[in-house]
Each structure stands twice: as C-alpha cells, then as structure tokens.
Design a protein around this motif. Structure first.
Motif, mmCIF file in Angstrom:
data_model
loop_
_atom_site.group_PDB
_atom_site.id
_atom_site.type_symbol
_atom_site.label_atom_id
_atom_site.label_comp_id
_atom_site.label_asym_id
_atom_site.label_seq_id
_atom_site.Cartn_x
_atom_site.Cartn_y
_atom_site.Cartn_z
ATOM 1 N N ALA A 1 0.854 -1.141 -0.048
ATOM 2 C CA ALA A 1 -0.137 -0.050 0.022
ATOM 3 C C ALA A 1 1.116 1.228 -0.085
ATOM 4 O O ALA A 1 0.170 2.325 -0.283
ATOM 5 N N LEU A 2 1.905 1.305 0.384
ATOM 6 C CA LEU A 2 2.954 2.414 0.426
ATOM 7 C C LEU A 2 3.987 2.419 -0.744
ATOM 8 O O LEU A 2 4.826 3.526 -0.837
ATOM 9 N N CYS A 3 3.940 1.416 -1.659
ATOM 10 C CA CYS A 3 4.737 1.528 -2.847
ATOM 11 C C CYS A 3 4.443 2.826 -3.855
ATOM 12 O O CYS A 3 3.421 3.372 -3.804
ATOM 13 N N GLY A 4 5.445 3.109 -4.607
ATOM 14 C CA GLY A 4 4.872 4.253 -5.541
ATOM 15 C C GLY A 4 5.041 5.631 -4.771
ATOM 16 O O GLY A 4 4.631 6.701 -5.491
ATOM 17 N N ARG A 5 5.655 5.664 -3.586
ATOM 18 C CA ARG A 5 5.611 7.128 -2.743
ATOM 19 C C ARG A 5 7.186 7.646 -2.673
ATOM 20 O O ARG A 5 7.359 8.607 -1.846
ATOM 21 N N GLY A 6 8.123 6.909 -3.315
ATOM 22 C CA GLY A 6 9.312 7.275 -3.404
ATOM 23 C C GLY A 6 10.096 6.749 -1.921
ATOM 24 O O GLY A 6 11.201 7.174 -1.597
ATOM 25 N N ILE A 7 9.568 5.984 -1.117
ATOM 26 C CA ILE A 7 10.108 5.294 -0.046
ATOM 27 C C ILE A 7 11.136 4.409 -0.221
ATOM 28 O O ILE A 7 12.237 4.342 0.209
ATOM 29 N N GLY A 8 11.063 3.609 -1.358
ATOM 30 C CA GLY A 8 12.069 2.670 -1.849
ATOM 31 C C GLY A 8 13.229 3.352 -2.369
ATOM 32 O O GLY A 8 14.460 2.857 -1.703
ATOM 33 N N SER A 9 13.028 4.541 -3.101
ATOM 34 C CA SER A 9 14.341 5.113 -3.391
ATOM 35 C C SER A 9 15.191 5.783 -2.312
ATOM 36 O O SER A 9 16.310 5.673 -2.343
ATOM 37 N N THR A 10 14.157 6.290 -1.542
ATOM 38 C CA THR A 10 14.959 6.909 -0.271
ATOM 39 C C THR A 10 15.728 5.862 0.606
ATOM 40 O O THR A 10 16.797 6.152 0.982
ATOM 41 N N ALA A 11 14.874 4.698 0.715
ATOM 42 C CA ALA A 11 15.832 3.657 1.565
ATOM 43 C C ALA A 11 16.878 3.244 0.927
ATOM 44 O O ALA A 11 17.860 2.923 1.506
ATOM 45 N N LEU A 12 16.858 3.137 -0.552
ATOM 46 C CA LEU A 12 18.133 2.771 -1.088
ATOM 47 C C LEU A 12 19.387 3.851 -0.567
ATOM 48 O O LEU A 12 20.264 3.595 -0.430
ATOM 49 N N ALA A 13 19.078 5.149 -0.827
ATOM 50 C CA ALA A 13 19.875 6.232 -0.672
ATOM 51 C C ALA A 13 20.382 6.239 0.972
ATOM 52 O O ALA A 13 21.694 6.444 1.084
ATOM 53 N N LEU A 14 19.437 5.679 1.794
ATOM 54 C CA LEU A 14 20.022 5.768 3.047
ATOM 55 C C LEU A 14 20.949 4.421 3.219
ATOM 56 O O LEU A 14 21.867 4.403 4.025
ATOM 57 N N ALA A 15 20.668 3.282 2.433
ATOM 58 C CA ALA A 15 21.674 2.132 2.371
ATOM 59 C C ALA A 15 23.175 2.567 1.707
ATOM 60 O O ALA A 15 24.060 2.235 2.362
ATOM 61 N N ASP A 16 22.855 3.685 0.885
ATOM 62 C CA ASP A 16 24.461 4.217 0.441
ATOM 63 C C ASP A 16 24.898 4.754 1.401
ATOM 64 O O ASP A 16 26.287 4.490 1.565
ATOM 65 N N ALA A 17 24.409 5.604 2.396
ATOM 66 C CA ALA A 17 25.046 6.049 3.354
ATOM 67 C C ALA A 17 25.544 5.185 4.509
ATOM 68 O O ALA A 17 26.502 5.308 5.135
ATOM 69 N N LEU A 18 24.570 4.145 4.735
ATOM 70 C CA LEU A 18 25.189 2.912 5.777
ATOM 71 C C LEU A 18 26.506 2.540 5.206
ATOM 72 O O LEU A 18 27.361 2.158 5.992
ATOM 73 N N ALA A 19 26.538 2.070 3.897
ATOM 74 C CA ALA A 19 27.612 1.637 3.337
ATOM 75 C C ALA A 19 28.816 2.415 3.448
ATOM 76 O O ALA A 19 29.868 2.112 3.863
ATOM 77 N N ARG A 20 28.737 3.948 3.303
ATOM 78 C CA ARG A 20 29.817 4.714 3.350
ATOM 79 C C ARG A 20 30.302 5.069 4.833
ATOM 80 O O ARG A 20 31.519 5.021 5.069
ATOM 81 N N ASP A 21 29.432 4.592 5.573
ATOM 82 C CA ASP A 21 29.701 4.752 7.330
ATOM 83 C C ASP A 21 30.461 3.758 7.481
ATOM 84 O O ASP A 21 31.330 3.715 8.605
ATOM 85 N N ARG A 22 30.455 2.535 6.787
ATOM 86 C CA ARG A 22 31.030 1.472 7.166
ATOM 87 C C ARG A 22 32.275 1.267 6.316
ATOM 88 O O ARG A 22 33.118 0.210 6.220
ATOM 89 N N GLY A 23 32.689 2.327 5.572
ATOM 90 C CA GLY A 23 33.806 2.226 4.725
ATOM 91 C C GLY A 23 33.861 1.509 3.448
ATOM 92 O O GLY A 23 34.764 1.271 2.816
ATOM 93 N N ARG A 24 32.618 1.277 3.094
ATOM 94 C CA ARG A 24 32.280 0.440 1.769
ATOM 95 C C ARG A 24 32.249 1.329 0.533
ATOM 96 O O ARG A 24 31.765 2.318 0.761
ATOM 97 N N ILE A 25 32.816 0.795 -0.910
ATOM 98 C CA ILE A 25 32.702 1.675 -1.837
ATOM 99 C C ILE A 25 31.704 1.022 -2.706
ATOM 100 O O ILE A 25 31.340 1.530 -4.008
#
Length: 198
Positions: A125-149
């Motif tokens: 019911a919450l798909c199509g609202r930009g939540i998935g793309s935002t979660a992916l951007a936050l995953a990018d930040a998690l990876a960077r915080d852990r020193g991953r490229i």
C-alpha cells in the motif's frame, strides 16, 4: 535472502549526514521523512519482517514452483543487520509514524569492499511514494559509514524494482539462471548523489 520492492514515483529531496533520515515528496500532496530504525535480531518485530518477506516473495517463488523457506530465512537473518523503514509525518498527510517495511544488509565475505542488501521489502500500500528510492539512498549512507565503496543486491528478473535499482545507479553484473535473479552492483561516488525517480 530475497530482495523485492515495487518501483517508486517520488522524488528524493534531502538526506541528513549519517544515513538515518531522508525527506521525500510523495506526489503533490504528501511529504514525509523516512528513517531507518535499527532492529535487534531478538526483537519481536523480526516476525513482522519475516511475514512481509514471505508475503512479497511468494508470487515470485510460485512462478518457479517454489515456496518461501522460513527456516532458511531465519538461518540467514542473524548474519544481517535489520532496519525498519519508518515514515514520519512532516505535514498533515499522516497522523502518526508508520512502518513502511524493512531493510537488511550484510557483509560480503568474497567482496570486502561491498555491503550487500539482503532484503528491501515495502508494504504494498505504500509503494510508489518514493520510499524505496529513499531507503536505497539511506543504504548508500550506511555503506559509506562502514567504509564500503559498493553495494550489491539480488532481484528476480521480472521484478519491476529492477528499473528502480537501475535508476538509482545499480548495474546488472550477473544472471543466475537457476534462481531467475539478477545480481546487481552499485559503485558509490565520493559525493552523495541524489536518486531522482521520474
């Protein structure tokens, strides 16, 4: 683990350093903040994650005459870090905080520079609202915080989310014909790049 989500049509607006909060516009009427809330493997809300993964993955597995393997999921879960994807209202569109799904990530032993997204599951019911793309951007930040490229994930070839992942910078690097999945990888840039969904 499995990875599935529906494509999003929102636009990423801002991210806060540290990878815990992003604000998205979900169409012309709603704006909400998305955060990742860490979830301990012993937390009772892990059952929610299991049920959501089973519900979202069952259609793909049924096409292959397979069933969701709860035991396998439970065995892999302790190897990952889990986060609830939480929508927090910033206007009158939502009256209370709402769980939109969950994200799990884990180390890739064969690729120490990468963080692997094991699951990204959203409530239908919450798909199509930009939540998935935002979660992916936050995953990018998690990876960077852990020193991953790099970030990697696996996704069923017919999953519409493949297009979302490609728009967010993931590339297909392999196809597992037996499982019917693409393996995808994203190489992170030094500077945070916002993923804009058309």
């Amino acid at each position: 683990m499995y990875c599935s989500s529906e494509p999003d049509s929102g636009r990423l607006v801002t991210t806060r350093h540290g990878g815990t909060l992003a604000t998205v516009g979900a169409g012309p009427f709603t704006t909400h903040a998305i955060s990742l809330a860490p979830l301990a493997i012993t937390d009772r809300r892990m059952e929610y994650c299991l049920q959501l993964a089973a519900r979202n993955m069952t259609p793909y597995l049924q096409q292959r005459r397979q069933r969701f393997d709860e035991t396998r999921w439970r065995n892999f879960a302790p190897q990952a870090d889990f986060f609830l994807i939480v929508c927090q209202p910033t206007d009158h569109a939502m009256s209370a905080e709402q769980t939109a799904g969950f994200l799990s990530v884990r180390d890739e032993p064969d690729c120490p520079n990468a963080l692997h997204i094991g699951d990204i599951q959203l409530e239908a019911a919450l798909c199509g609202r930009g939540i998935g793309s935002t979660a992916l951007a936050l995953a990018d930040a998690l990876a960077r915080d852990r020193g991953r490229i790099e970030l990697t994930l696996n996704v069923f070839r017919e999953n519409p989310a493949v297009r979302l992942y490609e728009r967010c910078g993931y590339q297909r690097i392999d196809t597992d014909l037996l499982s019917g999945k693409y393996k995808m990888r994203k190489t992170l840039r030094e500077r945070v790049t916002l993923c804009e969904i058309e």
